[in-house]
Structure formats: C-alpha cells, structure tokens
Scaffold this active site. Structure first.
Site, mmCIF file in Angstrom:
data_model
loop_
_atom_site.group_PDB
_atom_site.id
_atom_site.type_symbol
_atom_site.label_atom_id
_atom_site.label_comp_id
_atom_site.label_asym_id
_atom_site.label_seq_id
_atom_site.Cartn_x
_atom_site.Cartn_y
_atom_site.Cartn_z
ATOM 1 N N HIS A 17 0.846 -1.206 0.000
ATOM 2 C CA HIS A 17 0.000 0.000 0.000
ATOM 3 C C HIS A 17 0.880 1.253 0.000
ATOM 4 C CE1 HIS A 17 -3.154 -2.565 2.277
ATOM 5 N NE2 HIS A 17 -3.683 -2.294 1.098
ATOM 6 N N LYS A 41 -16.522 -6.695 6.267
ATOM 7 C CA LYS A 41 -15.335 -7.560 6.171
ATOM 8 C C LYS A 41 -14.867 -8.047 7.534
ATOM 9 C CE LYS A 41 -13.379 -6.062 1.806
ATOM 10 N NZ LYS A 41 -12.202 -5.594 1.065
ATOM 11 N N ARG A 90 -2.145 -5.827 -8.287
ATOM 12 C CA ARG A 90 -1.122 -6.853 -8.066
ATOM 13 C C ARG A 90 -1.271 -7.935 -9.132
ATOM 14 N NH1 ARG A 90 -3.064 -7.763 -2.122
ATOM 15 N NH2 ARG A 90 -4.930 -7.681 -3.398
ATOM 16 N N SER A 128 -3.021 -7.630 2.953
ATOM 17 C CA SER A 128 -3.260 -7.468 4.399
ATOM 18 C C SER A 128 -3.659 -8.806 5.014
ATOM 19 C CB SER A 128 -4.380 -6.452 4.636
ATOM 20 O OG SER A 128 -4.014 -5.187 4.162
HETATM 21 O O1 PNS Z 1 -8.772 -2.666 0.485
HETATM 22 P P1 PNS Z 1 -10.080 -3.124 -0.087
HETATM 23 O O2 PNS Z 1 -10.933 -3.778 0.976
HETATM 24 O O3 PNS Z 1 -9.924 -3.982 -1.308
HETATM 25 O O4 PNS Z 1 -10.829 -1.789 -0.577
HETATM 26 C C1 PNS Z 1 -12.121 -1.855 -1.126
HETATM 27 C C2 PNS Z 1 -12.767 -0.456 -1.064
HETATM 28 C C3 PNS Z 1 -12.832 0.039 0.354
HETATM 29 C C4 PNS Z 1 -11.983 0.497 -1.935
HETATM 30 C C5 PNS Z 1 -14.208 -0.633 -1.643
HETATM 31 O O5 PNS Z 1 -14.866 -1.647 -0.957
HETATM 32 C C6 PNS Z 1 -15.006 0.660 -1.552
HETATM 33 O O6 PNS Z 1 -14.828 1.556 -2.349
HETATM 34 N N1 PNS Z 1 -15.914 0.724 -0.530
HETATM 35 C C7 PNS Z 1 -16.761 1.868 -0.304
HETATM 36 C C8 PNS Z 1 -18.213 1.527 -0.638
HETATM 37 C C9 PNS Z 1 -18.456 1.635 -2.123
HETATM 38 O O7 PNS Z 1 -18.280 2.661 -2.745
HETATM 39 N N2 PNS Z 1 -18.884 0.501 -2.706
HETATM 40 C C10 PNS Z 1 -19.170 0.399 -4.117
HETATM 41 C C11 PNS Z 1 -17.911 0.091 -4.902
HETATM 42 S S1 PNS Z 1 -18.339 -0.117 -6.580
#
Ligand code: PNS
Length: 161
Positions: A17, A41, A90, A128
């Site tokens: 990150h 999660k 990745r 993570s």
């Molecule tokens: O590190 P992660 O868990 O892969 O990140 C995912 C994240 C937080 C970027 C994604 O889940 C997100 O944008 N969540 C906010 C809610 C949202 O906008 N959901 C619709 C995505 S299309």
C-alpha cells in the site's frame, strides 16, 4: 489542485500500500488516503486503529493525509473534491474485483477517473490478509509492513490469546 483518493480497508496498511501511495503522491498535488469502514469484512483493527496506523506510516509524505469514510467512495470523492482514484494492481487475481468496482464507480460518477499502479515484483503477492495470517501464526512479517504495524499486530494477537 489535483487531488487523488487512494481508498482501501487497510487492515492493516502494508508496504505494498505504502509503495502505491508514495508513487501516487508524486503524480498529484494531494493524496487523501480514504480508509473505508468495511464493517462487513469484519476487520481485525477498528476503523480508528486503521486510520492511526496509516497516519503513522505515511507521516513522512508531506502531501498525503488520511481520512476515514463510510458510504460510497464516489460520494466521498465528491465531498473532498477529488477527481482521481488511484489503486494498486497486483497479480491477475485482482483484475476481476477491481474491474467490477471501477466499472460501477464509473457508472455512478463518470467524471471520477480511476488509475491503476502496478505493484513492483516484491509486493505482487502481498496482502493485508496474508500478513494477518502469518503474524497470527507467529511468522516474521517485518519486511512486509511498516514498523508501527509490526508492533500493532504483535500487540493485537497477544491480547487476543
Ligand atoms: O482494500 P479493499 O478492501 O480492497 O478496498 C475496497 C474499497 C474500500 C476500496 C471498496 O470496498 C469501496 O470503495 N468501498 C466503499 C463503498 C463503495 O463505494 N462501494 C461500491 C464500490 S463499486
């Protein structure tokens, strides 16, 4: 003023990150690290803990700040007047999930651009979840995370036992 968001759950932030954030900070005026609530999660660290660890890990980057958020990423981007989302990519396994999110975000907010930065080889398979697993089982994760996260994981698992 070009402002980018680097969103994620950051449970916890890893060196992978950090690499993406540092590279994004060279491309725009300001990077806001958007730490998602991601309650579904079942994160190991609370939102406050994750934000604090990201703050400590990025304190050396002068044009980077950290904000927690709940709700949709596109709404948070509007609220902060951010025009770009920068994400790390990745291995091929990331593609499907990232493409889905990018496509949906584009439908919701076409003016918000999503850029991907390829992970360098040493971080290609770092995540993570794998860091949490190795740490939980007593493995050495020092090379994969910033020092504050290394200490926090040790404390977390010591308290959970
Ligand atoms: O590190 P992660 O868990 O892969 O990140 C995912 C994240 C937080 C970027 C994604 O889940 C997100 O944008 N969540 C906010 C809610 C949202 O906008 N959901 C619709 C995505 S299309």
């Amino acid at each position: 003023m070009k402002r980018a968001l680097t969103p994620g759950t950051f449970d916890p932030i890893t060196s992978g990150h950090l690499d993406v954030i540092a590279r994004a900070s060279q491309l725009v005026d300001e990077v806001v690290i958007a730490v998602a609530d991601s309650q579904k999660k079942g994160p190991l660290f609370t939102l406050e803990e994750r934000v604090e660890l990201v703050r400590q890990a990025t304190a050396h980057l002068s044009n980077v700040r950290v904000e927690p958020f709940k709700g949709l990423l596109v709404d948070f981007a509007k609220e902060l007047d951010a025009t770009v989302v920068v994400k790390g990519l990745r291995a091929i396994t990331d593609f499907e999930y990232e493409f889905q999110m990018t496509a949906m975000n584009y439908q919701l907010s076409p003016q918000l651009e999503t850029l991907f930065i390829m992970s360098p080889p040493q971080y290609m398979y770092l995540s993570s979840s794998i860091v949490r697993e190795i740490s939980k089982m007593g493995g050495d994760i020092q090379q994969f995370v910033p020092p504050c996260v290394y200490e926090a994981l040790k404390r977390k698992y010591a308290n959970l036992q």
